[in-house]
Design an enzyme around this catalytic site. Sequence first.
Site, mmCIF file in Angstrom:
data_model
loop_
_atom_site.group_PDB
_atom_site.id
_atom_site.type_symbol
_atom_site.label_atom_id
_atom_site.label_comp_id
_atom_site.label_asym_id
_atom_site.label_seq_id
_atom_site.Cartn_x
_atom_site.Cartn_y
_atom_site.Cartn_z
ATOM 1 N N MET A 113 0.859 -1.189 0.000
ATOM 2 C CA MET A 113 0.000 0.000 0.000
ATOM 3 C C MET A 113 0.892 1.234 0.000
ATOM 4 S SD MET A 113 -3.245 -0.905 2.463
ATOM 5 C CE MET A 113 -2.363 -1.806 3.731
ATOM 6 N N CYS A 145 -3.412 -1.097 -10.258
ATOM 7 C CA CYS A 145 -3.717 0.293 -9.901
ATOM 8 C C CYS A 145 -4.862 0.850 -10.755
ATOM 9 C CB CYS A 145 -2.476 1.158 -10.084
ATOM 10 S SG CYS A 145 -2.794 2.854 -9.622
ATOM 11 N N ASP A 161 -11.212 -7.287 0.777
ATOM 12 C CA ASP A 161 -12.216 -7.285 1.846
ATOM 13 C C ASP A 161 -11.967 -8.307 2.957
ATOM 14 O OD1 ASP A 161 -13.263 -5.427 0.159
ATOM 15 O OD2 ASP A 161 -15.085 -6.532 -0.336
HETATM 16 C C1 LIG Z 1 -3.880 3.388 0.545
HETATM 17 C C2 LIG Z 1 -3.738 2.257 -0.423
HETATM 18 C C3 LIG Z 1 -2.589 2.162 -1.193
HETATM 19 C C4 LIG Z 1 -2.431 1.105 -2.090
HETATM 20 N N1 LIG Z 1 -1.274 0.996 -2.787
HETATM 21 C C5 LIG Z 1 -1.051 -0.105 -3.558
HETATM 22 C C6 LIG Z 1 0.206 -0.339 -4.178
HETATM 23 O O1 LIG Z 1 1.153 0.437 -4.029
HETATM 24 N N2 LIG Z 1 0.355 -1.461 -4.936
HETATM 25 C C7 LIG Z 1 -0.670 -2.360 -5.123
HETATM 26 O O2 LIG Z 1 -0.498 -3.358 -5.817
HETATM 27 N N3 LIG Z 1 -1.860 -2.174 -4.524
HETATM 28 C C8 LIG Z 1 -2.058 -1.086 -3.736
HETATM 29 N N4 LIG Z 1 -3.259 -0.941 -3.088
HETATM 30 C C9 LIG Z 1 -4.282 -1.992 -3.221
HETATM 31 C C10 LIG Z 1 -4.137 -3.017 -2.110
HETATM 32 O O3 LIG Z 1 -2.892 -3.665 -2.193
HETATM 33 C C11 LIG Z 1 -5.273 -4.064 -2.163
HETATM 34 O O4 LIG Z 1 -5.200 -4.748 -3.400
HETATM 35 C C12 LIG Z 1 -6.656 -3.456 -2.047
HETATM 36 O O5 LIG Z 1 -6.696 -2.506 -0.998
HETATM 37 C C13 LIG Z 1 -7.730 -4.542 -1.795
HETATM 38 O O6 LIG Z 1 -7.429 -5.272 -0.640
HETATM 39 P P1 LIG Z 1 -8.173 -4.976 0.768
HETATM 40 O O7 LIG Z 1 -9.646 -5.109 0.543
HETATM 41 O O8 LIG Z 1 -7.607 -5.999 1.701
HETATM 42 O O9 LIG Z 1 -7.820 -3.581 1.140
HETATM 43 C C14 LIG Z 1 -3.456 0.131 -2.221
HETATM 44 C C15 LIG Z 1 -4.615 0.249 -1.450
HETATM 45 C C16 LIG Z 1 -4.767 1.284 -0.560
HETATM 46 C C17 LIG Z 1 -6.010 1.350 0.279
#
Ligand SMILES: Cc1cc2nc3c(=O)[nH]c(=O)nc-3n(C[C@H](O)[C@H](O)[C@H](O)COP(=O)(O)O)c2cc1C
Length: 380
Positions: free
Chosen positions: A20, A111, A217
């Site tokens: 992230m 992204c 999620d």
């Molecule tokens: C603040 C933020 C920054 C993120 N930056 C990246 C990143 O640098 N590279 C990437 O592959 N995904 C990035 N993501 C996506 C997350 O890795 C993840 O795929 C997405 O949040 C869904 O997973 P979750 O529901 O567990 O949050 C980012 C998400 C958030 C919320």
Amino acid sequence: MSPLRIGSLELGSPVVLAPMAGITNVAFRTLCRELELERAGSTSGLYVCEMVTARALVERHPVTMHMTTFGPTETPRSLQLYTVDPEITYAAAKMIVDENLADHIDMNFGCPVPKVTRKGGGSALPYKRRLFGQIVAAAVKATEGTDIPVTVKMRIGIDAEHHTHLDAGRIAAAEGAAAVALHGRTASQRYSGTADWSEIARLKEHVTDIPVLGNGDIFAAEDAAKMMAETGCDGVVVGRGCLGRPWLFAELSAALNGNEIPVPPTLGEVTAIMLRHGRLLADHHGEDRGMREMRKHIAWYMRGFPAGSELRNGMARVSSLAELEGFLSQLDPTVPFPKDAEGPRGRQGSPGTVALPDGWLDDPEDTLVPAGADIMHSGG
Ligand SMILES: Cc1cc2nc3c(=O)[nH]c(=O)nc-3n(C[C@H](O)[C@H](O)[C@H](O)COP(=O)(O)O)c2cc1C
């Protein structure tokens, strides 16, 4: 729960901290790892660094070089590249190998940020099947003869009409990727609605020769077991669920290894964790920038806990470690972890049409490197 093998890496629990941007720097990863050790008895997951742009790495941009900082005992060192160009990808991966910068390379094809997809980068790129394959192949080639696995992180596709994950999973495996991770949303969904775990199950059926990791999620330890049972995926990738809850990895590894889930921390324990986070951020960024970075984390940590508006407002503007300590000492340490602090945090947003370069969807086999797509950005 069997351990997860990603190329040469063997993980004691099949849990990955999602990269992230602006969050998963050395400070946050160190904190998560320490808490997993303290509360679950070992550090067993994979903790991925915030992404760096392959071009900026190759050009040794000082900010980017600083982003590749790992802890002195951090292992495996996991770095994520944002990349759109096979040549630059090869150069960046070769630099990682030659200069021993990391033990694992993940690649960001998820992204959804408009300024990135508009140029053909991030989640727009896997639509170009051959170019995508060339980029994966370039990273794999640069790491040949080493123990560094290359993995791919992606979304379901651009939108409901343009799914790319099955092709991308198959191509990534064929080109030598050691695992693929799927965020169960399309780019047009951004972070809205709920992740479609059935597409993780479909990908798992489709890609049989390398591990398939599920993402989207997971907000509590039970969600991880549920995702693995529902989809058959080999491991889980956890992002927003750990914002303000860096101890979540202790809960996840305990749950997935059939151990008792540690009791969530009281407010007193949370304040100690916040202070540690603040100190780690100050070490990494210097106190001034560290405290500015800390502000967003404070809001996540404090979610559901009682604190007067004056204190909350003060913490939202914290500017020194001493001030942070002073604020935290005003909180009641005996308050138990609040029930209503569960659930989504961080990005949510609403769905929207995905901005793409003109004619992007015309030819999926086109291998032209999209111009201007390797800009610095944040998001995944
Ligand atoms: C603040 C933020 C920054 C993120 N930056 C990246 C990143 O640098 N590279 C990437 O592959 N995904 C990035 N993501 C996506 C997350 O890795 C993840 O795929 C997405 O949040 C869904 O997973 P979750 O529901 O567990 O949050 C980012 C998400 C958030 C919320």
